[in-house]
Structure formats: structure tokens, C-alpha cells
Design a protein around this motif. Sequence first.
Motif, short mmCIF file in Angstrom:
data_model
loop_
_atom_site.label_atom_id
_atom_site.label_comp_id
_atom_site.label_asym_id
_atom_site.label_seq_id
_atom_site.Cartn_x
_atom_site.Cartn_y
_atom_site.Cartn_z
N GLY A 7 0.80 -1.33 -0.02
CA GLY A 7 -0.04 0.05 0.09
C GLY A 7 1.23 1.30 -0.02
O GLY A 7 0.45 2.08 -0.65
N ASP A 8 2.09 1.35 0.60
CA ASP A 8 2.66 2.57 0.76
C ASP A 8 3.25 2.99 -0.39
O ASP A 8 3.72 4.00 -0.85
N ILE A 9 3.80 1.98 -0.95
CA ILE A 9 4.46 2.39 -2.44
C ILE A 9 3.52 2.70 -3.58
O ILE A 9 3.73 3.59 -4.14
N TYR A 10 2.48 1.84 -3.54
CA TYR A 10 1.09 2.52 -4.46
C TYR A 10 0.99 3.88 -4.15
O TYR A 10 0.67 4.98 -5.12
N GLU A 11 0.84 4.20 -2.76
CA GLU A 11 0.32 5.76 -2.49
C GLU A 11 1.54 6.75 -2.95
O GLU A 11 0.81 7.53 -3.71
N SER A 12 2.68 6.42 -2.98
CA SER A 12 3.60 7.29 -3.38
C SER A 12 3.53 7.34 -5.09
O SER A 12 4.00 8.48 -5.58
N TYR A 13 3.11 6.28 -5.78
CA TYR A 13 3.27 6.15 -7.30
C TYR A 13 2.07 6.99 -7.53
O TYR A 13 1.97 8.27 -8.41
N VAL A 14 0.81 6.41 -7.37
CA VAL A 14 -0.56 7.09 -8.20
C VAL A 14 -1.62 7.33 -7.00
O VAL A 14 -2.44 8.06 -6.98
N GLY A 15 -1.62 6.71 -5.63
CA GLY A 15 -2.66 6.77 -4.96
C GLY A 15 -2.64 8.20 -4.42
O GLY A 15 -3.78 8.59 -4.27
N ARG A 16 -1.65 8.80 -4.19
CA ARG A 16 -1.83 10.40 -3.58
C ARG A 16 -2.62 11.04 -4.87
O ARG A 16 -3.29 12.06 -4.41
N TRP A 17 -2.44 10.85 -6.04
CA TRP A 17 -3.17 11.75 -6.98
C TRP A 17 -4.55 11.14 -7.30
O TRP A 17 -5.34 11.93 -7.72
N SER A 18 -4.84 9.84 -7.01
CA SER A 18 -6.04 9.31 -7.11
C SER A 18 -7.09 10.04 -6.15
O SER A 18 -8.13 10.15 -6.33
N TYR A 200 10.06 12.90 -8.56
CA TYR A 200 9.26 12.21 -9.69
C TYR A 200 9.61 10.70 -9.80
O TYR A 200 8.86 9.93 -10.16
N TRP A 201 10.95 10.46 -10.02
CA TRP A 201 11.33 9.05 -10.33
C TRP A 201 11.47 8.06 -9.48
O TRP A 201 11.08 6.94 -9.67
N GLN A 202 11.55 8.40 -8.06
CA GLN A 202 11.62 7.23 -6.84
C GLN A 202 10.48 6.62 -7.01
O GLN A 202 10.53 5.28 -6.81
N PRO A 203 9.09 6.93 -7.43
CA PRO A 203 8.05 6.17 -7.02
C PRO A 203 8.18 4.97 -8.34
O PRO A 203 7.60 3.82 -8.03
N PHE A 204 8.78 5.23 -9.33
CA PHE A 204 8.99 3.99 -10.30
C PHE A 204 10.02 3.06 -9.88
O PHE A 204 9.92 2.07 -10.57
N LEU A 205 10.76 3.33 -8.96
CA LEU A 205 11.47 2.42 -8.50
C LEU A 205 10.96 1.22 -7.54
O LEU A 205 11.66 0.21 -7.17
N GLN A 208 5.65 -1.09 -8.08
CA GLN A 208 4.24 -1.20 -7.97
C GLN A 208 3.65 -0.53 -9.20
O GLN A 208 3.80 0.81 -9.46
N GLY A 209 2.69 -1.40 -10.12
CA GLY A 209 2.02 -0.84 -11.19
C GLY A 209 2.86 -1.18 -12.31
O GLY A 209 3.80 -1.70 -12.33
N VAL A 210 2.17 -0.81 -13.41
CA VAL A 210 2.50 -1.44 -14.58
C VAL A 210 3.86 -1.04 -15.06
O VAL A 210 4.88 -1.54 -15.33
N ALA A 211 3.97 0.64 -15.11
CA ALA A 211 5.43 1.16 -15.51
C ALA A 211 6.51 0.79 -14.49
O ALA A 211 7.70 0.35 -14.77
N ALA A 213 6.60 -1.84 -12.69
CA ALA A 213 7.24 -3.38 -12.84
C ALA A 213 7.97 -3.65 -14.12
O ALA A 213 8.75 -4.35 -14.24
N TYR A 214 7.65 -2.87 -15.11
CA TYR A 214 8.30 -2.87 -16.44
C TYR A 214 9.77 -2.29 -16.22
O TYR A 214 10.62 -3.06 -16.71
N LEU A 215 9.86 -1.25 -15.62
CA LEU A 215 11.13 -0.76 -15.33
C LEU A 215 11.97 -1.87 -14.58
O LEU A 215 13.25 -2.15 -14.88
N ARG A 216 11.44 -2.48 -13.48
CA ARG A 216 12.38 -3.22 -12.74
C ARG A 216 12.68 -4.71 -13.47
O ARG A 216 13.62 -5.20 -13.36
N SER A 217 11.88 -4.95 -14.58
CA SER A 217 12.41 -6.12 -15.62
C SER A 217 13.47 -5.78 -16.41
O SER A 217 14.08 -6.92 -16.88
#
Length: 255
Positions: A7-18, A200-205, A208-211, A213-217
Motif C-alpha cells: 500500500g505505501d509504495i502504491y500511495e507514492s506512485y498514484v494513490g496520492r493523485w487518485s 518524480y522518479w523514486q516512485p517508479f523504483l 508497484q504498477g505497470v510502469a 514493474a516494467y522498469l524493474r524487469s
Amino acid sequence: MSEWSTGDIYESYVGRWSRLVAAEFLGWLDQPAGLRWLDVGCGTGALTSTILRTADPASVHGVDPSEGFIGYARQTVDDQRASFEVRSAAELPDGPYDAVVAGLVLNFIPERVEALRRMREIGSTVAVYVWDYADGMQLMKHFWDAMIDVRPRDRDHDEGLRFPFCTAEGLDDLFTQAGFTTVGTREIVVPTEFASFDDYWQPFLGGQGVAPAYLRSLPETDQDKLREAVRARLPIEADGSIRLTARAWAAKAVS
């Protein structure tokens, strides 16, 4: 760790904007007080908590297939009117509910029309919102546009291509297929501002989420190339800040 679990990782990525979109969405729905709500794909509780704060409900029941998200919601939403349950959109509880809502989840439901039909069966008012992945969700669009520059062979991962129905017309069509006769749609635009590129970039690391997860791969060298390609695309201000906007499309109908 699964694509959607923490949950906390999702919040930093898009949860706060949702949460910003949720407030506009509920104002548009303009439902009376004292209703029974079902929040489908409630995630970390962004929409549920906004319903509790702004719509004066009798109750809100949130369902989501992720145990991690449900656990986060239970810990952070402190209101006796709220309840949460691990359950997918394919197995929604029996109603009736006065309002059935789904925020940022319809595109992740494989059988979307069937899910909307079920929502129509159990809810008097049904409403959803999704990101405009193809054009208006800028923080993601810059990422995917840069990805196509760096790794054009991976273009099928782009959420704008994967979810072409995330438009006013696309949502109207899905609702119509599900049996609704009169569908209302609108855009909701909210600011997404970052103090710096690292902000901006930290949540992508987080994975959590499609983008993310893709980056991590990707191999580490390609992750570095993509990061710099994204940095080159972003409108970075003189003070290092980045001011973007995020557009969502919403739809509502009465069953």
C-alpha cells in the motif's frame, strides 16, 4: 512481491493523485447522504476515505483482490462506517447498494463488461473513473514515450496502447454494452507536481504498477538509459521542480 501488493509504495506512485481525482469525482456524482456504497477495487482506500469525508454515507464496503491493499486500507481508514474485504470484481457481494463505484480499476478487470453488468445488478447508481493513459496522464505518458525511444520493441507495454478504451467514448461504449441506457461522462484534471526529478522518479523504483514493474524487469543499463530519456522529456523548471497534470475520464449511469 506482486505488481499490486504494498500500500505505501502504491500511495507514492498514484494513490496520492487518485485522492485528488476522487474528490472531484464525488462532487460530480452529487449523491445524497445516508447511502450504502460499494467501492470496487478499493486499493489503499483512496476513494473509500473520500466518500467517508465528503458524502456522509451510511456505510462503505471496499473490496479488492490484494491482501496487501486491504490490510493498508484497514489500518489507515479509521471509521466505523467502513469495512473491507479481499474479493475480486468477478465475485462482487450481493446488494443492493445505492452507489457502486470503481476508481482506477476498470482497465485491470479482464471481463470489464461482465463486471459492469454485475455492478448494474447490485447498484442503483454505477460510476467509475480511469486515467487517460494515451494522452492526459502526463507522468506516465512521458515514461512510456521515452520507453518507445529507448526500447521500441517493447511498445506493447505502453498503457496508452493497452487500454485504448480509457476515454469518454470508450467508457460510454462499455457502459452501453453492459445494458445502461443513459451514460454521463466527464474529464477530471488534477495537478501532479514534483519538487525534483528524484521526487518524480523514486516512485517508479518501487515495482508497484505497470510502469514500475516494467522498469524493474529491465537490465540495469537499460534502466539507466530510460531514466535519462525520461529526464530529457520532462519540463523541468529552473528550480528543479516539475509541474504536470493528470487527466482521468469518469462515467456514471443509473441502473
